[in-house]
Design an enzyme around this catalytic site. Structure first.
Site, PDB file in Angstrom:
ATOM      1  N   HIS A  19      39.943-110.180 -43.649  1.00  0.00           N
ATOM      2  CA  HIS A  19      39.293-109.449 -42.543  1.00  0.00           C
ATOM      3  C   HIS A  19      39.102-108.001 -42.982  1.00  0.00           C
ATOM      4  O   HIS A  19      39.993-107.163 -42.822  1.00  0.00           O
ATOM      5  CB  HIS A  19      40.157-109.554 -41.280  1.00  0.00           C
ATOM      6  CG  HIS A  19      39.532-108.928 -40.064  1.00  0.00           C
ATOM      7  ND1 HIS A  19      39.821-109.344 -38.777  1.00  0.00           N
ATOM      8  CD2 HIS A  19      38.635-107.932 -39.920  1.00  0.00           C
ATOM      9  CE1 HIS A  19      39.128-108.625 -37.906  1.00  0.00           C
ATOM     10  NE2 HIS A  19      38.409-107.749 -38.578  1.00  0.00           N
ATOM     11  N   HIS A  21      35.791-105.117 -43.235  1.00  0.00           N
ATOM     12  CA  HIS A  21      34.385-104.717 -43.115  1.00  0.00           C
ATOM     13  C   HIS A  21      34.121-103.758 -44.265  1.00  0.00           C
ATOM     14  O   HIS A  21      34.755-102.696 -44.333  1.00  0.00           O
ATOM     15  CB  HIS A  21      34.139-104.017 -41.777  1.00  0.00           C
ATOM     16  CG  HIS A  21      34.516-104.865 -40.607  1.00  0.00           C
ATOM     17  ND1 HIS A  21      33.598-105.627 -39.912  1.00  0.00           N
ATOM     18  CD2 HIS A  21      35.720-105.100 -40.024  1.00  0.00           C
ATOM     19  CE1 HIS A  21      34.229-106.277 -38.940  1.00  0.00           C
ATOM     20  NE2 HIS A  21      35.519-105.988 -38.990  1.00  0.00           N
ATOM     21  N   HIS A 199      34.955-112.327 -34.345  1.00  0.00           N
ATOM     22  CA  HIS A 199      35.953-111.465 -33.717  1.00  0.00           C
ATOM     23  C   HIS A 199      36.078-111.930 -32.269  1.00  0.00           C
ATOM     24  O   HIS A 199      35.062-112.062 -31.562  1.00  0.00           O
ATOM     25  CB  HIS A 199      35.496-110.006 -33.705  1.00  0.00           C
ATOM     26  CG  HIS A 199      35.608-109.302 -35.026  1.00  0.00           C
ATOM     27  ND1 HIS A 199      35.067-109.769 -36.186  1.00  0.00           N
ATOM     28  CD2 HIS A 199      36.218-108.122 -35.352  1.00  0.00           C
ATOM     29  CE1 HIS A 199      35.342-108.931 -37.170  1.00  0.00           C
ATOM     30  NE2 HIS A 199      36.033-107.916 -36.696  1.00  0.00           N
ATOM     31  N   GLU A 202      40.174-109.290 -29.407  1.00  0.00           N
ATOM     32  CA  GLU A 202      40.663-107.985 -29.903  1.00  0.00           C
ATOM     33  C   GLU A 202      40.826-107.089 -28.668  1.00  0.00           C
ATOM     34  O   GLU A 202      41.941-106.764 -28.262  1.00  0.00           O
ATOM     35  CB  GLU A 202      39.659-107.383 -30.904  1.00  0.00           C
ATOM     36  CG  GLU A 202      40.079-106.030 -31.464  1.00  0.00           C
ATOM     37  CD  GLU A 202      38.986-105.393 -32.358  1.00  0.00           C
ATOM     38  OE1 GLU A 202      37.829-105.822 -32.314  1.00  0.00           O
ATOM     39  OE2 GLU A 202      39.330-104.427 -33.087  1.00  0.00           O
ATOM     40  N   ASP A 280      41.009-104.591 -41.916  1.00  0.00           N
ATOM     41  CA  ASP A 280      39.883-104.337 -41.011  1.00  0.00           C
ATOM     42  C   ASP A 280      38.971-103.219 -41.531  1.00  0.00           C
ATOM     43  O   ASP A 280      37.907-103.492 -42.088  1.00  0.00           O
ATOM     44  CB  ASP A 280      40.405-104.014 -39.597  1.00  0.00           C
ATOM     45  CG  ASP A 280      39.396-104.354 -38.497  1.00  0.00           C
ATOM     46  OD1 ASP A 280      38.321-104.901 -38.812  1.00  0.00           O
ATOM     47  OD2 ASP A 280      39.691-104.078 -37.322  1.00  0.00           O
ATOM     48  N   ASP A 281      39.367-101.971 -41.328  1.00  0.00           N
ATOM     49  CA  ASP A 281      38.557-100.813 -41.749  1.00  0.00           C
ATOM     50  C   ASP A 281      39.502 -99.772 -42.353  1.00  0.00           C
ATOM     51  O   ASP A 281      39.793 -98.740 -41.733  1.00  0.00           O
ATOM     52  CB  ASP A 281      37.836-100.217 -40.527  1.00  0.00           C
ATOM     53  CG  ASP A 281      36.950-101.245 -39.841  1.00  0.00           C
ATOM     54  OD1 ASP A 281      35.875-101.536 -40.379  1.00  0.00           O
ATOM     55  OD2 ASP A 281      37.341-101.762 -38.773  1.00  0.00           O
TER      56      ASP A 281
HETATM   57  N1  ADE Z   1      33.399-103.583 -36.882  1.00  0.00           N
HETATM   58  C1  ADE Z   1      34.198-102.952 -37.746  1.00  0.00           C
HETATM   59  N2  ADE Z   1      35.468-103.021 -37.330  1.00  0.00           N
HETATM   60  C2  ADE Z   1      35.469-103.734 -36.187  1.00  0.00           C
HETATM   61  C3  ADE Z   1      36.472-104.162 -35.284  1.00  0.00           C
HETATM   62  N3  ADE Z   1      37.762-103.856 -35.467  1.00  0.00           N
HETATM   63  N4  ADE Z   1      36.096-104.861 -34.203  1.00  0.00           N
HETATM   64  C4  ADE Z   1      34.815-105.148 -34.004  1.00  0.00           C
HETATM   65  N5  ADE Z   1      33.842-104.781 -34.811  1.00  0.00           N
HETATM   66  C5  ADE Z   1      34.157-104.080 -35.903  1.00  0.00           C
HETATM   67 ZN    ZN Z   2      37.073-106.419 -37.751  1.00  0.00          ZN
END
Ligand code: ADE
Ligand code: ZN
Length: 339
Positions: A19, A21, A199, A202, A280-281
């Site tokens: 996971h 991006h 997703h 969340e 994630d990011d």
């Molecule tokens: N795009 C990038 N990170 C995300 C996240 N945590 N939830 C939804 N979309 C995303």
């Molecule tokens: Zn994500």
């Protein structure tokens, strides 16, 4: 257990990331470099100013900054450099396999050609496989705040590239954009042979997880934290061993949880949910794979056995072949025995 010993255990553990991006791995230093190369003004004076702006109260506040950051990416080389930087970083952290998202609409809506985005990312992934030994799969995510027609158009653009893209996903602003909005797009994607993920749960409710399973036929749920609100849903996820790709530092930074000490991971593991740890990011949430593993280890006082279990779950939940999975699981068992 002493901190340095645990850190070193996490560092040496073979890991997979499911996971991520790629636009979320855009570090401020590289953002400045690429903006300059492309003659684009950014509203921050320096890296410190950017980092100070990275403070979020919810998913939307983050997404606004994330899309603004991605807007300096224009050329195939930009996407290559972005992906290469991620791969070298996770290589240092002993990540062996990655299954990553890219968001083409973030770029095609700014008239960046789909092929620039795809080829830049894909060429870096291939070089990563050759030079760093990191295997990979690529997932194309639809932005759920945009409409169905835009997602259909994006799917059409992906059809000539089935050799490069193995799955479609669904991300961006969750609440108010349920999986059902994209049922027909996912039906076409499935008919075209793509795997599906989404997703769900969340910030959105557990109903969205049901929809992702039943309407989008996903093989994994990204995040999925809210499944614990519904015992029948937990039973379904456990029975099917549908993986959840959890992202602890993301949940903390986006205020999905207030403290990692309250992270429901132990409950999820007790239920026998197939939970995996991901970043994630990472450029926005303060850490890559090892920092995520370390964060939960410290907050929840996890043992080496539990950490190894989570790393094994990552490989089980991946789209590697059964034989490849088996090899990684054996490697981790051996690592645990020797450490
Ligand atoms: N795009 C990038 N990170 C995300 C996240 N945590 N939830 C939804 N979309 C995303
Ligand atoms: Zn994500």
């Amino acid at each position: 257990m002493k901190d340095p010993e645990m850190l070193s255990f996490i560092q040496g553990l073979p890991k997979t990331e499911l996971h991520l991006h790629i636009e979320g791995s855009f570090e401020p230093e590289l953002m400045f470099k690429i903006a300059k190369r492309n003659n684009i003004e950014i509203k921050y004076a320096n890296v410190d100013e950017i980092k100070q702006a990275y403070s979020f109260n919810n998913l939307q506040e983050f997404l606004d900054i994330y899309y603004a950051g991605a807007s300096v990416l224009l050329t195939e080389q930009d996407f290559y450099d972005l992906t290469w930087a991620y791969l070298t970083k996770v290589h240092e952290q002993n990540v062996k396999h990655v299954e990553i998202f890219f968001d083409p609409q973030t770029h095609t809506d700014r008239n960046v050609p789909f092929e620039f985005v795809l080829n830049g990312i894909y060429n870096a992934l291939e070089d990563g496989q050759k030079q760093l030994g990191i295997s990979f799969r690529l997932i194309m995510s639809f932005l759920r705040h945009l409409d169905e027609a835009s997602a259909f158009k994006t799917l059409e653009q992906a059809l000539p590239h089935k050799d490069k893209i193995v799955a479609v996903g669904l991300d961006s602003s969750e609440v108010g954009n349920p999986p059902s909005k994209f049922q027909r797009v996912f039906e076409k994607a499935l008919n075209e042979g793509f795997l599906t993920v989404a997703h769900a749960g969340e910030e959105g409710p557990s109903e969205y997880i049901w929809e992702a399973l039943d309407l989008l036929k996903v093989t994994r749920i990204d995040h999925g934290n809210r499944c614990l609100d519904d015992a029948d849903l937990v039973k379904r996820l456990v029975d099917q061993q549908t993986p959840l790709t959890l992202c602890p530092l993301s949940n903390l930074e986006l205020k999905v949880i207030q403290d990692l000490k309250e992270y429901a991971l132990p409950t999820m593991m007790e239920h026998n949910l197939l939970v995996t740890i991901n970043s994630d990011d990472p450029a926005y949430f303060g850490g890559y794979m090892n920092e995520n593993f370390w964060g939960i280890t410290k907050a929840l006082n996890l043992s080496k056995v539990q950490i190894a279990e989570l790393a094994k779950n990552g490989f089980k939940a991946s789209w590697l072949s059964e034989q490849e999975k088996q090899e990684f699981l054996e490697q981790i068992d051996l690592y645990l025995k020797n450490n």
